[in-house]
Design an enzyme around this catalytic site. Structure first.
Site, PDB file in Angstrom:
ATOM      1  N   ASP A  39       0.869  -1.171   0.000  1.00 22.53           N
ATOM      2  CA  ASP A  39       0.000   0.000   0.000  1.00 22.53           C
ATOM      3  C   ASP A  39       0.910   1.227   0.000  1.00 22.53           C
ATOM      4  O   ASP A  39       1.567   1.514   0.995  1.00 22.53           O
ATOM      5  CB  ASP A  39      -0.892  -0.027   1.244  1.00 22.53           C
ATOM      6  CG  ASP A  39      -1.759   1.212   1.377  1.00 22.53           C
ATOM      7  OD1 ASP A  39      -1.718   2.089   0.492  1.00 22.53           O
ATOM      8  OD2 ASP A  39      -2.480   1.308   2.398  1.00 22.53           O
ATOM      9  N   ALA A  61      -1.645   3.196  -8.844  1.00 25.81           N
ATOM     10  CA  ALA A  61      -2.388   4.450  -9.025  1.00 25.81           C
ATOM     11  C   ALA A  61      -3.868   4.238  -8.757  1.00 25.81           C
ATOM     12  O   ALA A  61      -4.395   3.132  -8.894  1.00 25.81           O
ATOM     13  CB  ALA A  61      -2.196   4.979 -10.448  1.00 25.81           C
ATOM     14  N   TRP A  62      -4.531   5.315  -8.393  1.00 20.46           N
ATOM     15  CA  TRP A  62      -5.998   5.388  -8.428  1.00 20.46           C
ATOM     16  C   TRP A  62      -6.338   5.780  -9.863  1.00 20.46           C
ATOM     17  O   TRP A  62      -5.983   6.867 -10.323  1.00 20.46           O
ATOM     18  CB  TRP A  62      -6.483   6.444  -7.441  1.00 20.46           C
ATOM     19  CG  TRP A  62      -7.961   6.699  -7.449  1.00 20.46           C
ATOM     20  CD1 TRP A  62      -8.721   7.151  -8.500  1.00 20.46           C
ATOM     21  CD2 TRP A  62      -8.880   6.542  -6.357  1.00 20.46           C
ATOM     22  NE1 TRP A  62     -10.035   7.274  -8.152  1.00 20.46           N
ATOM     23  CE2 TRP A  62     -10.176   6.908  -6.824  1.00 20.46           C
ATOM     24  CE3 TRP A  62      -8.735   6.143  -5.031  1.00 20.46           C
ATOM     25  CZ2 TRP A  62     -11.301   6.894  -6.013  1.00 20.46           C
ATOM     26  CZ3 TRP A  62      -9.865   6.120  -4.226  1.00 20.46           C
ATOM     27  CH2 TRP A  62     -11.127   6.481  -4.708  1.00 20.46           C
ATOM     28  N   THR A  63      -7.017   4.909 -10.597  1.00 25.72           N
ATOM     29  CA  THR A  63      -7.289   5.154 -12.017  1.00 25.72           C
ATOM     30  C   THR A  63      -8.759   5.399 -12.328  1.00 25.72           C
ATOM     31  O   THR A  63      -9.106   5.623 -13.489  1.00 25.72           O
ATOM     32  CB  THR A  63      -6.785   3.971 -12.865  1.00 25.72           C
ATOM     33  OG1 THR A  63      -7.426   2.767 -12.433  1.00 25.72           O
ATOM     34  CG2 THR A  63      -5.275   3.819 -12.748  1.00 25.72           C
ATOM     35  N   ASP A 103      -1.894  12.259 -19.271  1.00 29.41           N
ATOM     36  CA  ASP A 103      -2.166  13.473 -20.054  1.00 29.41           C
ATOM     37  C   ASP A 103      -3.211  14.352 -19.367  1.00 29.41           C
ATOM     38  O   ASP A 103      -3.354  15.532 -19.705  1.00 29.41           O
ATOM     39  CB  ASP A 103      -2.658  13.104 -21.456  1.00 29.41           C
ATOM     40  CG  ASP A 103      -3.991  12.364 -21.435  1.00 29.41           C
ATOM     41  OD1 ASP A 103      -4.106  11.364 -20.688  1.00 29.41           O
ATOM     42  OD2 ASP A 103      -4.924  12.774 -22.147  1.00 29.41           O
ATOM     43  N   TYR A 126      -9.072  13.769 -10.809  1.00 35.74           N
ATOM     44  CA  TYR A 126      -8.047  12.772 -11.145  1.00 35.74           C
ATOM     45  C   TYR A 126      -6.779  13.460 -11.637  1.00 35.74           C
ATOM     46  O   TYR A 126      -5.667  13.142 -11.183  1.00 35.74           O
ATOM     47  CB  TYR A 126      -8.592  11.821 -12.205  1.00 35.74           C
ATOM     48  CG  TYR A 126      -7.547  10.902 -12.792  1.00 35.74           C
ATOM     49  CD1 TYR A 126      -7.018   9.859 -12.051  1.00 35.74           C
ATOM     50  CD2 TYR A 126      -7.091  11.082 -14.100  1.00 35.74           C
ATOM     51  CE1 TYR A 126      -6.054   9.018 -12.579  1.00 35.74           C
ATOM     52  CE2 TYR A 126      -6.131  10.251 -14.644  1.00 35.74           C
ATOM     53  CZ  TYR A 126      -5.613   9.221 -13.889  1.00 35.74           C
ATOM     54  OH  TYR A 126      -4.650   8.391 -14.423  1.00 35.74           O
ATOM     55  N   LYS A 130      -2.999  13.403  -9.881  1.00 36.70           N
ATOM     56  CA  LYS A 130      -1.795  12.950 -10.570  1.00 36.70           C
ATOM     57  C   LYS A 130      -0.750  14.051 -10.640  1.00 36.70           C
ATOM     58  O   LYS A 130       0.464  13.791 -10.545  1.00 36.70           O
ATOM     59  CB  LYS A 130      -2.151  12.463 -11.965  1.00 36.70           C
ATOM     60  CG  LYS A 130      -3.006  11.207 -12.002  1.00 36.70           C
ATOM     61  CD  LYS A 130      -2.292   9.991 -11.457  1.00 36.70           C
ATOM     62  CE  LYS A 130      -1.269   9.431 -12.409  1.00 36.70           C
ATOM     63  NZ  LYS A 130      -0.644   8.180 -11.911  1.00 36.70           N
ATOM     64  N   TRP A 152      -4.713   6.724 -22.640  1.00 38.02           N
ATOM     65  CA  TRP A 152      -5.535   5.796 -23.426  1.00 38.02           C
ATOM     66  C   TRP A 152      -4.898   4.403 -23.482  1.00 38.02           C
ATOM     67  O   TRP A 152      -4.799   3.785 -24.541  1.00 38.02           O
ATOM     68  CB  TRP A 152      -5.766   6.348 -24.830  1.00 38.02           C
ATOM     69  CG  TRP A 152      -6.587   7.598 -24.898  1.00 38.02           C
ATOM     70  CD1 TRP A 152      -6.735   8.550 -23.926  1.00 38.02           C
ATOM     71  CD2 TRP A 152      -7.352   8.068 -26.013  1.00 38.02           C
ATOM     72  NE1 TRP A 152      -7.541   9.570 -24.357  1.00 38.02           N
ATOM     73  CE2 TRP A 152      -7.945   9.314 -25.632  1.00 38.02           C
ATOM     74  CE3 TRP A 152      -7.602   7.578 -27.294  1.00 38.02           C
ATOM     75  CZ2 TRP A 152      -8.765  10.049 -26.483  1.00 38.02           C
ATOM     76  CZ3 TRP A 152      -8.411   8.313 -28.146  1.00 38.02           C
ATOM     77  CH2 TRP A 152      -8.992   9.532 -27.744  1.00 38.02           C
TER      78      TRP A 152
END
Length: 304
Positions: A39, A61-63, A103, A126, A130, A152
């Site tokens: 974690d 990552a939190w995506t 991006d 988000y 990042k 993407w």
């Protein structure tokens, strides 16, 4: 000489391909830690995991973009504070950090590809989370921190747009796909190869620290990606109908233009990633995609 690498988020869409890429190199001893084993919001656990490694590749990552809009603090705990823990541990141990970003740190209002040093300005939670991680890397690792922005992503190890399109192709006669968002579809395996190359160059002192854009060359829309996926799989691309983003309202705003430039790869003496459509053609040969495309072709024939 064998070098020790650590891959965080090793069971994710990208992490699996990074782990496979490194495991194929006899000069690399790689450890992969999934979320249930590390974690990154736990600083003590991060310090213990990083110790003894020369290179850390952060794929954790939190995506969930829309989930971040509802829970920005939780997303930032992973994408911002968690990355700060990794950067601090790398600074203390002397390890190189390759951190995967997005991006979405840009506002998406450009008309030409964003340079690596272009001003940021995320339009959603988000992206803000990042960007917090990027800033931690720049602050704590000015000489050994590498931020690799991608976009993407798709691959053979988890849910992604290309797989979803092929799954829907077997069930629906037509698909409405957004045609007013522009980006660079990037195959995880191709990005994993570039991350490994960047890490080797960093170890050799050939690649300056800083920001790199790990996206495919060229660009398209989600509709363009769907149509090219259909074409390469022997399906009728006209089944894909272009629509505007307003057709699919989402909690989080999406940048309309997420196309990135690739100058820093060349400055480091490394090749950028191939074109998006060439990557897609290679990726679709994977068994996971081949099975989906075969089912979609069978369903299309049954409808005709």
């Amino acid at each position: 000489m064998t070098t020790k690498w650590l891959v965080t988020g090793a069971h994710g869409l990208l992490g699996r391909d990074v782990l496979a890429e490194l495991a194929g190199n006899p000069e690399v001893l790689v450890t992969g830690l999934s979320r249930d084993r590390l974690d990154i919001t736990d600083p003590a656990a991060v310090r213990a995991a990083v110790a003894g490694h020369e290179v850390v590749v952060n794929c954790a990552a939190w995506t969930d973009v829309d989930g971040a809009e509802r829970s920005e603090a939780a997303a930032t705990a992973v994408n911002g504070t968690g990355v700060r823990h990794l950067a601090r541990a790398c600074a203390d141990s002397g390890a190189i950090l390759l951190h995967v970003s997005t991006d979405y740190v840009f506002p998406g209002d450009a008309r030409r590809p964003y340079r690596e040093d272009a001003p940021t300005g995320p339009v959603n939670a988000y992206g803000r989370s990042k960007l917090a991680g990027e800033r931690a890397v720049a602050e704590l690792l000015p000489h050994t921190g590498y931020v690799v922005r991608t976009a993407w992503l798709y691959g053979g190890h988890g849910p992604n747009f290309v797989a979803t399109v092929l799954e829907l192709a077997a069930r629906r006669a037509t698909l409405d796909v957004v045609a007013d968002q522009h980006g660079q579809p990037t195959w995880c395996r191709a990005l994993a190869c570039r991350l490994a190359a960047l890490g080797r160059a960093a170890l050799a002192g050939r690649a300056p620290a800083g920001v790199y854009h790990g996206t495919a060359a060229g660009h398209t829309t989600w509709c363009g990606l769907a149509r090219e996926t259909f074409r390469l799989c022997g399906l009728d691309p006209e089944r894909i109908r272009p629509v505007g983003s307003e057709k699919f309202p989402r909690p989080a705003a999406r940048p309309a233009f997420g196309v990135l430039g690739h100058d820093n790869w060349r400055r480091a003496g490394l090749a950028p990633l191939p074109r998006w459509d060439d990557q897609l053609a290679s990726a679709l040969k994977l068994p996971a995609f081949a099975t989906l495309s075969a089912a979609a072709r069978s369903a299309e024939r049954a409808r005709s």
